[in-house]
Design a protein around this motif. Structure first.
Motif, short mmCIF file in Angstrom:
data_model
loop_
_atom_site.label_atom_id
_atom_site.label_comp_id
_atom_site.label_asym_id
_atom_site.label_seq_id
_atom_site.Cartn_x
_atom_site.Cartn_y
_atom_site.Cartn_z
N HIS A 175 0.80 -1.23 0.00
CA HIS A 175 0.00 0.00 0.00
C HIS A 175 0.84 1.28 0.00
O HIS A 175 0.28 2.36 0.13
CB HIS A 175 -0.92 0.03 1.23
CG HIS A 175 -1.94 -1.07 1.25
ND1 HIS A 175 -3.05 -1.08 0.44
CD2 HIS A 175 -2.00 -2.20 2.00
CE1 HIS A 175 -3.76 -2.16 0.68
NE2 HIS A 175 -3.15 -2.87 1.63
N GLU A 232 -0.03 3.92 -2.72
CA GLU A 232 -1.36 4.46 -2.43
C GLU A 232 -1.32 5.43 -1.26
O GLU A 232 -1.94 6.50 -1.27
CB GLU A 232 -2.32 3.31 -2.14
CG GLU A 232 -3.72 3.75 -1.77
CD GLU A 232 -4.59 2.57 -1.39
OE1 GLU A 232 -5.68 2.80 -0.81
OE2 GLU A 232 -4.19 1.41 -1.66
N LEU A 233 -0.55 5.07 -0.23
CA LEU A 233 -0.43 5.92 0.96
C LEU A 233 0.26 7.24 0.61
O LEU A 233 -0.12 8.30 1.10
CB LEU A 233 0.35 5.19 2.05
CG LEU A 233 -0.39 4.04 2.74
CD1 LEU A 233 0.58 3.22 3.58
CD2 LEU A 233 -1.52 4.58 3.61
N ASN A 247 0.37 8.82 -2.34
CA ASN A 247 -0.53 9.68 -3.11
C ASN A 247 -1.62 10.28 -2.23
O ASN A 247 -1.98 11.46 -2.38
CB ASN A 247 -1.14 8.88 -4.26
CG ASN A 247 -0.10 8.45 -5.28
OD1 ASN A 247 0.91 9.12 -5.46
ND2 ASN A 247 -0.34 7.33 -5.95
N GLN A 248 -2.16 9.47 -1.34
CA GLN A 248 -3.22 9.96 -0.46
C GLN A 248 -2.69 11.04 0.48
O GLN A 248 -3.34 12.06 0.71
CB GLN A 248 -3.80 8.80 0.36
CG GLN A 248 -4.95 9.20 1.28
CD GLN A 248 -6.16 9.67 0.51
OE1 GLN A 248 -6.55 9.05 -0.48
NE2 GLN A 248 -6.77 10.78 0.93
N TRP A 249 -1.49 10.82 1.01
CA TRP A 249 -0.88 11.78 1.95
C TRP A 249 -0.63 13.12 1.26
O TRP A 249 -1.02 14.18 1.78
CB TRP A 249 0.41 11.20 2.50
CG TRP A 249 1.04 12.02 3.59
CD1 TRP A 249 0.43 12.56 4.68
CD2 TRP A 249 2.42 12.39 3.67
NE1 TRP A 249 1.34 13.24 5.46
CE2 TRP A 249 2.57 13.16 4.86
CE3 TRP A 249 3.54 12.16 2.89
CZ2 TRP A 249 3.79 13.68 5.27
CZ3 TRP A 249 4.77 12.66 3.31
CH2 TRP A 249 4.88 13.42 4.47
N HIS A 254 -1.96 14.27 -1.46
CA HIS A 254 -3.24 14.87 -1.85
C HIS A 254 -3.90 15.57 -0.67
O HIS A 254 -4.40 16.69 -0.79
CB HIS A 254 -4.16 13.80 -2.43
CG HIS A 254 -5.52 14.32 -2.80
ND1 HIS A 254 -6.60 14.33 -1.91
CD2 HIS A 254 -5.99 14.89 -3.95
CE1 HIS A 254 -7.64 14.85 -2.49
NE2 HIS A 254 -7.31 15.20 -3.74
N ASP A 255 -3.90 14.90 0.48
CA ASP A 255 -4.52 15.49 1.67
C ASP A 255 -3.78 16.75 2.11
O ASP A 255 -4.40 17.75 2.51
CB ASP A 255 -4.54 14.48 2.81
CG ASP A 255 -5.48 13.32 2.56
OD1 ASP A 255 -6.29 13.43 1.61
OD2 ASP A 255 -5.41 12.32 3.28
N LEU A 307 -2.80 7.81 8.55
CA LEU A 307 -3.03 7.02 7.35
C LEU A 307 -2.42 5.63 7.47
O LEU A 307 -3.02 4.63 7.05
CB LEU A 307 -2.46 7.75 6.13
CG LEU A 307 -3.16 9.05 5.71
CD1 LEU A 307 -2.44 9.67 4.52
CD2 LEU A 307 -4.62 8.81 5.37
#
Length: 305
Positions: free
Chosen positions: A12, A15-16, A18-20, A22-23, A123
């Protein structure tokens, strides 16, 4: 099934990341955090991978299993070597220092950096607890807490070091601006002193003055004390050392701007400047310097150009 943190990260981590990012780029106002500046995205990306490398150094899990299973599990996750662990920690510290320095240049607070790190921890923990059918190992959660506690301390230490460095640079700049050596005329220098003169500043004043005397081959140096609020024994001794050093380089010193109160204080203390020329005002001191070098200021005739 018991999942380790490294197992979760291996599947992951992209994915982590990109999410971090983005947030952080679109942080909500009610979260109390400022959105990350666009220039911070690359340092944050590098920091993420350094943190992942550190988290992957998780000690091997040793659940209660049959001896054969326990032996096989231990061989699957060998303990990291001390050299590898120290390299990962050094890399993480470097990336964190660079992020803190970038934040400081962008005039961002340490609380923003800590907020970014805590969000990443959230996350990671969320990913670790995502599948109810697969319980995470308690040791993985403790390892996650331990790593981010260490990272938070390093962030705090880096912020303090960056602040101290900034203060030192500002203090040095202020000292340099407060002790300018001006080339007043050919072979004439002017040193206007302003503020308190302590040992450190007196040493800097002497160094700057001697360099200027040697550079411009100055025959006369005017030291103006108008901006010095207190002239006591210590200040007088510093001035005399500067005067003696200037004499060794062949430059005569003219002191100007000693206030009436300062003159009375020096007289009461029995301090004498010897054969140093002293004038009440800067104007008189400049006139004296011109006279020593064989020059003078005269009025121009009405038709002269």
């Amino acid at each position: 099934m018991t999942l380790s943190l490294s197992q979760v990260l291996s599947s992951h981590q992209d994915e982590l990341l990109n999410q971090w990012l983005h947030d952080l780029s679109q942080t909500a106002a009610d979260s109390g955090l400022n959105p990350a500046h666009p220039e911070l995205m690359e340092p944050l990306r590098a920091l993420f991978w350094a943190i992942i490398a550190q988290l992957n150094q998780e000690p091997a899990q040793q659940p209660i299993q049959a001896p054969s299973q326990a032996s096989a599990h231990a061989s699957d996750q060998p303990a990291p070597l001390p050299s590898e662990r120290s390299e990962q920690q050094a890399a993480l510290k470097t990336e964190l220092q660079q992020l803190i320095a970038k934040q400081a240049r962008l005039q961002r607070n340490l609380s923003d950096t800590l907020g970014f790190l805590l969000h990443l921890k959230h996350l990671l923990l969320k990913a670790l607890l995502a599948n109810e059918a697969q319980d995470p190992a308690d040791r993985s959660i403790l390892w996650l807490d331990q790593c981010f506690e260490q990272i938070a301390r390093q962030a705090f230490d880096s912020a303090l070091a960056e602040r101290d460095r900034y203060i030192s640079e500002q203090s040095l700049s202020i000292m340099e601006l407060s002790t300018p050596v001006l080339r007043l005329w050919h072979q004439i220098l002017l040193l206007p002193l302003v503020g308190v003169i302590d040992t450190g500043r007196a040493r800097q004043v002497t160094d700057h003055l001697l360099e200027a005397i040697a550079k411009y081959e100055a025959r006369v140096t005017v030291i103006d004390l108008t901006g010095v609020p207190i002239i006591d024994t210590s200040v007088a001794q510093h001035i005399m050392k500067t005067v003696d050093a200037a004499r060794l380089l062949g430059s005569r010193v003219v002191l100007t701007g000693i206030s009436p109160e300062g003159a009375q204080t020096l007289t009461k203390l029995g301090i004498r400047f010897g054969d140093v020329i002293s004038r009440a005002s800067l104007r008189a001191g400049i006139a004296e310097a011109l006279l020593i070098t064989g020059k003078r200021i005269s009025a121009m005739d009405g038709g002269a150009r």
